[in-house]
Design a protein around this motif. Structure first.
Motif, PDB file in Angstrom:
ATOM      1  N   ALA A  49       2.453  -0.560  -7.250  1.00  0.00           N
ATOM      2  CA  ALA A  49       1.622  -1.385  -6.365  1.00  0.00           C
ATOM      3  C   ALA A  49       0.171  -1.380  -6.837  1.00  0.00           C
ATOM      4  CB  ALA A  49       1.702  -0.862  -4.935  1.00  0.00           C
ATOM      5  N   LEU A  50      -0.561  -2.404  -6.433  1.00  0.00           N
ATOM      6  CA  LEU A  50      -1.998  -2.502  -6.721  1.00  0.00           C
ATOM      7  C   LEU A  50      -2.759  -2.718  -5.428  1.00  0.00           C
ATOM      8  CD1 LEU A  50      -4.466  -2.899  -8.646  1.00  0.00           C
ATOM      9  CD2 LEU A  50      -3.933  -5.353  -8.590  1.00  0.00           C
ATOM     10  N   ILE A  51      -3.767  -1.882  -5.187  1.00  0.00           N
ATOM     11  CA  ILE A  51      -4.735  -2.143  -4.127  1.00  0.00           C
ATOM     12  C   ILE A  51      -5.963  -2.708  -4.814  1.00  0.00           C
ATOM     13  CG2 ILE A  51      -6.081  -1.180  -2.234  1.00  0.00           C
ATOM     14  CD1 ILE A  51      -3.993   0.945  -1.885  1.00  0.00           C
ATOM     15  N   ARG A  67      -2.074  -5.708  -2.635  1.00  0.00           N
ATOM     16  CA  ARG A  67      -2.788  -5.729  -1.362  1.00  0.00           C
ATOM     17  C   ARG A  67      -4.297  -5.727  -1.603  1.00  0.00           C
ATOM     18  NH1 ARG A  67       1.031  -5.820   3.102  1.00  0.00           N
ATOM     19  NH2 ARG A  67       2.938  -6.094   1.853  1.00  0.00           N
ATOM     20  N   ASP A  68      -5.021  -6.471  -0.780  1.00  0.00           N
ATOM     21  CA  ASP A  68      -6.480  -6.552  -0.882  1.00  0.00           C
ATOM     22  C   ASP A  68      -7.087  -5.373  -0.127  1.00  0.00           C
ATOM     23  OD1 ASP A  68      -9.175  -7.159  -0.856  1.00  0.00           O
ATOM     24  OD2 ASP A  68      -8.893  -9.275  -0.379  1.00  0.00           O
ATOM     25  N   ALA A  81      -3.891  -0.603   3.717  1.00  0.00           N
ATOM     26  CA  ALA A  81      -2.995  -1.186   2.719  1.00  0.00           C
ATOM     27  C   ALA A  81      -1.891  -0.207   2.343  1.00  0.00           C
ATOM     28  CB  ALA A  81      -3.791  -1.599   1.484  1.00  0.00           C
ATOM     29  N   ILE A  82      -2.226   1.070   2.270  1.00  0.00           N
ATOM     30  CA  ILE A  82      -1.231   2.100   1.962  1.00  0.00           C
ATOM     31  C   ILE A  82      -0.116   2.086   3.010  1.00  0.00           C
ATOM     32  CG2 ILE A  82      -0.861   4.609   2.021  1.00  0.00           C
ATOM     33  CD1 ILE A  82      -1.840   3.689  -0.633  1.00  0.00           C
ATOM     34  N   LYS A  83      -0.496   2.024   4.267  1.00  0.00           N
ATOM     35  CA  LYS A  83       0.500   2.046   5.351  1.00  0.00           C
ATOM     36  C   LYS A  83       1.400   0.817   5.285  1.00  0.00           C
ATOM     37  CE  LYS A  83      -2.649   4.738   8.207  1.00  0.00           C
ATOM     38  NZ  LYS A  83      -3.517   4.790   9.411  1.00  0.00           N
ATOM     39  N   GLU A  84       0.820  -0.327   4.926  1.00  0.00           N
ATOM     40  CA  GLU A  84       1.627  -1.538   4.799  1.00  0.00           C
ATOM     41  C   GLU A  84       2.586  -1.436   3.618  1.00  0.00           C
ATOM     42  OE1 GLU A  84      -1.230  -4.633   4.445  1.00  0.00           O
ATOM     43  OE2 GLU A  84      -2.019  -4.403   6.486  1.00  0.00           O
ATOM     44  N   LEU A  85       2.112  -0.919   2.519  1.00  0.00           N
ATOM     45  CA  LEU A  85       2.946  -0.793   1.320  1.00  0.00           C
ATOM     46  C   LEU A  85       4.112   0.162   1.545  1.00  0.00           C
ATOM     47  CD1 LEU A  85       0.153  -0.655  -1.404  1.00  0.00           C
ATOM     48  CD2 LEU A  85       1.929  -2.407  -1.245  1.00  0.00           C
ATOM     49  N   LEU A  86       3.831   1.284   2.191  1.00  0.00           N
ATOM     50  CA  LEU A  86       4.876   2.288   2.378  1.00  0.00           C
ATOM     51  C   LEU A  86       5.856   1.901   3.485  1.00  0.00           C
ATOM     52  CD1 LEU A  86       5.121   4.849   0.649  1.00  0.00           C
ATOM     53  CD2 LEU A  86       2.859   3.830   0.556  1.00  0.00           C
ATOM     54  N   ALA A  87       5.521   0.858   4.250  1.00  0.00           N
ATOM     55  CA  ALA A  87       6.436   0.367   5.287  1.00  0.00           C
ATOM     56  C   ALA A  87       7.388  -0.703   4.749  1.00  0.00           C
ATOM     57  CB  ALA A  87       5.635  -0.194   6.460  1.00  0.00           C
ATOM     58  N   LEU A  88       7.232  -1.102   3.505  1.00  0.00           N
ATOM     59  CA  LEU A  88       8.102  -2.111   2.917  1.00  0.00           C
ATOM     60  C   LEU A  88       9.535  -1.593   2.810  1.00  0.00           C
ATOM     61  CD1 LEU A  88       5.833  -3.392  -0.021  1.00  0.00           C
ATOM     62  CD2 LEU A  88       6.421  -4.660   2.066  1.00  0.00           C
ATOM     63  N   THR A 126       6.836   3.293  -5.865  1.00  0.00           N
ATOM     64  CA  THR A 126       6.921   4.698  -6.271  1.00  0.00           C
ATOM     65  C   THR A 126       5.605   5.168  -6.891  1.00  0.00           C
ATOM     66  OG1 THR A 126       7.749   4.184  -8.489  1.00  0.00           O
ATOM     67  CG2 THR A 126       9.384   4.438  -6.712  1.00  0.00           C
ATOM     68  N   ALA A 127       4.723   4.202  -7.186  1.00  0.00           N
ATOM     69  CA  ALA A 127       3.407   4.527  -7.742  1.00  0.00           C
ATOM     70  C   ALA A 127       2.437   3.426  -7.346  1.00  0.00           C
ATOM     71  CB  ALA A 127       3.462   4.652  -9.261  1.00  0.00           C
ATOM     72  N   LEU A 128       1.167   3.768  -7.320  1.00  0.00           N
ATOM     73  CA  LEU A 128       0.163   2.752  -6.976  1.00  0.00           C
ATOM     74  C   LEU A 128      -1.102   2.961  -7.792  1.00  0.00           C
ATOM     75  CD1 LEU A 128      -2.273   3.883  -4.793  1.00  0.00           C
ATOM     76  CD2 LEU A 128      -0.184   4.260  -3.486  1.00  0.00           C
ATOM     77  N   ILE A 129      -1.837   1.852  -7.924  1.00  0.00           N
ATOM     78  CA  ILE A 129      -3.120   1.860  -8.630  1.00  0.00           C
ATOM     79  C   ILE A 129      -4.185   1.361  -7.673  1.00  0.00           C
ATOM     80  CG2 ILE A 129      -4.453   0.875 -10.525  1.00  0.00           C
ATOM     81  CD1 ILE A 129      -1.836   0.544 -12.065  1.00  0.00           C
TER      82      ILE A 129
END
Length: 337
Positions: free
Chosen positions: A184-186, A219-220, A231-238, A243-246
């Motif tokens: 994922a990318l924030i 995510r912006d 954004a983290i909470k939204e990503l982890l609720a998918l 498994t990794a983020l930047i």
């Protein structure tokens, strides 16, 4: 009242040489500089900056319009700029743009009212009106960090930033090389040139790694800690979380780590993490953070040097310089291999 021409006569040099010594605008041979300083002491000459500004319409100050000066990244850049300009006899006047075009315009107008010799600007997503105001005054200008797609060859504007696209691609490929396929990318504030280029680099890294992009994984984070935590909470609720983020800047890294902690997730055991921007304390975390480190001191120094060169040689064509960041691999990337 002692004049500069009298100092020049006593020192046996030209008046322009005395001016360069007094204003520190050009390097002078040590012997000549010593003779000028001795003549200044002998004559009692005092440099009248106010009188000079009335004659030339400019002061010996440099305006710096920059966003989020509380951000450690920009703080280090400001320190580097101030140190270099101070060594040359210039003072620095700061104005915070808050990355908002209207506040940026007010900040630039406030700086212009103080008749600076030049301006360094970290432009917002829409800096056109601010740049128009600067151009109307013919003020030497350097754009910092956010480099526009194309510089106007008719305007005395230079630009210095880092190479974002290839650097972000390297971060993605690093995580992919550790077995991550859901990366994922924030991203930073929408519209900023750095945000656009880093998102392009993210997509390029996925392509090079043979990974199909997923819009849900971008995510912006608005370049701030709070939105990044959300954004983290939204990503982890998918249904199929990353498994990794930047994270695309250091403020968002702080927010992401806060969001992960609130969810009870550990880095890198539960999720890998890599960040654009290094921190003074990045290698003190457990785990130590893998980052793409920007050459912060070099960036600030070069911006100051380019502005001084523009002041001394206004006929120069507009220049754009990109500095290369450096990937520092530590422990936070984790592994799915």
């Amino acid at each position: 009242m002692v004049t500069m021409s009298e100092v020049a006569r006593v020192a046996g040099v030209s008046q322009s040489t005395v001016s360069h010594v007094v204003n520190k605008t050009r390097r002078i041979a040590p012997e000549t500089e010593k003779a000028v300083k001795a003549a200044i002491e002998a004559t009692g000459y005092v440099n009248d900056g106010i009188a000079k500004s009335l004659r030339t319409g400019k002061t010996n100050s440099i305006g710096l319009a920059i966003s989020a000066m509380s951000n450690p990244y920009f703080g280090e850049v400001v320190h580097s700029i101030e140190k270099h300009l101070s060594d040359l006899g210039y003072s620095l006047v700061l104005a915070d743009t808050h990355d908002d075009p209207e506040r940026e315009l007010r900040a630039v107008r406030d700086l212009l009212a103080q008749r600076p010799a030049g301006i360094i600007l970290a432009p917002s997503a829409d800096p056109h009106e601010a740049l128009r105001q600067i151009s109307r005054r013919g003020i030497a200008t350097v754009l910092l960090d956010r480099v526009p797609e194309q510089l106007d060859p008719t305007q005395p504007i230079d630009a210095v930033g880092v190479e974002n696209t290839e650097a972000m691609s390297q971060l993605v490929q690093h995580l992919a090389g550790r077995g991550h396929r859901r990366i994922a990318l924030i991203s930073g504030r929408s519209g900023l040139r750095t945000s656009i280029e880093r998102t392009e680099g993210y997509l390029l890294g996925l392509e090079r790694s043979g990974i199909r992009p997923d819009e849900d994984l971008i995510r912006d984070g608005h370049s701030e800690a709070g939105p990044a935590a959300q954004a983290i909470k939204e990503l982890l609720a998918l249904p199929s979380p990353p498994t990794a983020l930047i994270t695309a800047n250091n403020q968002m890294t702080i927010g992401a780590m806060r969001g992960l902690r609130e969810l009870g997730l550990r880095v890198p055991a539960d999720i890998g993490l890599a960040a654009f921007d290094d921190f003074e304390w990045a290698d003190l975390f457990d785990p130590r953070l893998t980052v793409m480190a920007q050459p912060v001191e070099e960036l600030g120094t070069l911006a100051a040097e380019m502005l001084i060169q523009r002041l001394e040689h206004p006929e120069l064509k507009p220049r754009e310089v990109r500095l290369a960041p450096r990937l520092i691999v530590r422990d936070s990337g984790g592994s799915r291999n």
